[in-house]
Write an enzyme that holds these catalytic residues in place. Structure first.
Site, PDB file in Angstrom:
ATOM      1  CG  ASP A 151      14.504 -86.564 -13.530  1.00  0.00           C
ATOM      2  OD1 ASP A 151      14.267 -85.491 -12.974  1.00  0.00           O
ATOM      3  OD2 ASP A 151      15.351 -87.384 -13.100  1.00  0.00           O
ATOM      4  CG  ASP A 206      17.202 -85.717  -6.491  1.00  0.00           C
ATOM      5  OD1 ASP A 206      16.162 -85.221  -6.969  1.00  0.00           O
ATOM      6  OD2 ASP A 206      17.999 -86.398  -7.163  1.00  0.00           O
TER       7      ASP A 206
HETATM    8  C1  GLA Z   1      16.879 -86.757 -10.653  1.00  0.00           C
HETATM    9  C2  GLA Z   1      15.653 -87.211  -9.862  1.00  0.00           C
HETATM   10  C3  GLA Z   1      15.996 -88.410  -9.025  1.00  0.00           C
HETATM   11  C4  GLA Z   1      16.493 -89.537  -9.915  1.00  0.00           C
HETATM   12  C5  GLA Z   1      17.691 -89.049 -10.741  1.00  0.00           C
HETATM   13  C6  GLA Z   1      18.090 -90.051 -11.805  1.00  0.00           C
HETATM   14  O1  GLA Z   1      17.880 -86.272  -9.804  1.00  0.00           O
HETATM   15  O2  GLA Z   1      15.153 -86.152  -9.082  1.00  0.00           O
HETATM   16  O3  GLA Z   1      14.873 -88.842  -8.266  1.00  0.00           O
HETATM   17  O4  GLA Z   1      15.455 -89.966 -10.751  1.00  0.00           O
HETATM   18  O5  GLA Z   1      17.398 -87.834 -11.405  1.00  0.00           O
HETATM   19  O6  GLA Z   1      19.182 -89.630 -12.564  1.00  0.00           O
END
Ligand code: GLA
Length: 404
Positions: A151, A206
């Site tokens: 990430d 997301d």
């Molecule tokens: C980010 C990623 C998500 C998830 C969260 C976890 O937002 O894009 O897919 O992995 O972190 O905290």
């Protein structure tokens, strides 16, 4: 002269062989398929719950439908590294440690994936990997990790290309094949550079369980909807292919959308040649959800070995036609109704040419006739010689495989 000729033949032969080997050796020749804990559980994960998910992965038929990876997202770690600087699994959530859990996943015939972050902390505040790339990679390899999602939170002042390259080299140095899933949300246009480092890269922020317009979540933050993400994929399709995939984020099928929206979401991800990471509660899924996630004909489109994602061929009044060339000369065609009303679609195949610069596909339906198979109703809908006329409800799709 003859010797030079022989040498040239030998060199050409070796080059061909090494190309074939390279293709065979790809870690992700088709888009990875699996399950990830984030969309449904966020950080509320623990060993008994996840073992239930592993068991349901098998009993629901997901494994046999082609899903392979079982990925733990954020929240699996203790809040601090141990006195030697090593990451540890949260001892309350995983009392038997991560190796034991990985062994459990492997014993059921799946591969095991885990999560960390290029920054100093993960998005949920657990220890990040920045400055610990090689030791973390070695630890994952010792646990039997097969997939790492990496990430991009808490990464101020860190250069993305460099950070992802370092982690990629650290994974390669372990000698264990580990799929590397870059998750920097498309911020640094990874489609231009990440194919050398990993097998898939997120293209957007997301996803949330919304088809059209996403609502704000409890923290006042608005995720992206299925259609928000869809609209950002067409222009980058040429950068993906076997071994390196655009990742429009994990699936929200079974997480609260209506049946037709789930079906359309899954269909569109299959059209895009997207990684298929289910993100729902596998233990509690309805037969409808299972039916969507395990639709063999949809999965066959997603996993098509040509690896060319769909393009938006036509767009008018809320109706779109997405077209995806397939390896055996068949074509996948998705009619999407993204308007707020039911519409009747009429389409005359013979009146339009379809060309695609990426795959060099050039179709004239006056020259070639295809049979139409509806991959959801399983009906045979005649051929491209006949006018195509179907009713499509709002936020729904008809997906056809055009069979040569
Ligand atoms: C980010 C990623 C998500 C998830 C969260 C976890 O937002 O894009 O897919 O992995 O972190 O905290």
């Amino acid at each position: 002269m003859r010797r030079i000729f022989l040498f040239a033949c030998l060199a050409a032969c070796c080059a061909l062989q090494s190309f074939a080997q390279q293709k065979e050796n790809l870690l992700a020749p088709t888009p990875p398929m699996g399950w990830n804990s984030w969309n449904i559980f966020q950080t509320n994960i623990n060993e008994p719950l996840l073992k239930e998910m592993v068991d349901a992965y098998v009993s629901s038929g997901m494994r046999d439908a082609g899903y392979t990876y079982f990925v733990l997202d954020d929240g699996w770690m203790g809040m601090e590294r141990d006195q030697n600087g090593q990451l540890i699994a949260d001892p309350k959530k995983f009392p038997n440690g991560m190796k034991e859990f990985a062994d459990y996943v492997h014993s059921k015939g799946m591969k095991f994936g885990i999560y960390n972050c290029a920054g100093t902390k993960t998005c949920a505040g657990y220890p990040g990997t920045h400055g610990h790339e090689y030791e973390d990679a070695r630890l994952y390899a010792s646990w039997g990790v097969d997939y790492l999602k990496f990430d991009w939170c808490n990464a101020e002042g860190i250069e993305a290309k460099e950070a992802y390259k370092t982690m990629s080299l650290a994974l390669k140095a372990t000698g264990r094949p580990i799929v590397f899933s870059l998750c920097e949300w498309g911020s640094n246009r990874p489609w231009y550079w990440a194919a050398q480092d990993g097998q898939l890269w997120r293209t957007t922020g997301d996803i949330g369980p919304y088809f059209n317009k996403a609502e704000k979540n409890k923290d006042g933050w608005r995720p992206l909807s299925v259609l928000d993400i869809l609209d950002r994929q067409d222009s980058i399709r040429q950068y993906a292919g076997p071994g390196h995939w655009n990742d429009p984020d994990m699936l929200e099928v079974g997480n609260g959308m209506k049946f037709n929206e789930d079906k359309a979401h899954f269909s569109l991800w299959c059209m895009l040649a997207a990684p298929l990471m289910a993100g729902n509660n596998l233990e509690k899924m309805s037969p409808e959800t299972t039916g969507i996630l395990t639709n063999k004909d949809a999965i066959a489109i997603d996993q098509d070995p040509l690896g060319v994602g769909a393009f938006r061929y036509y767009q008018f009044d809320g109706i779109e036609i997405w077209v995806r060339p397939l390896a055996n000369g068949d074509i996948a065609v998705c009619f999407l109704n993204r308007s707020d009303r039911t519409q009747t679609v009429t389409y005359d195949w013979a009146a339009h040419l379809i060309n695609d610069k990426v795959s060099k596909m050039d179709i004239d339906f006056n020259q070639t006739t295809y049979k139409l198979k509806d991959i959801w109703s399983k009906q045979d809908l005649g051929t491209t010689k006949k006018l195509f006329k179907q009713v499509i409800p709002s936020n729904d799709v008809i997906v056809l495989r055009l069979i040569k």
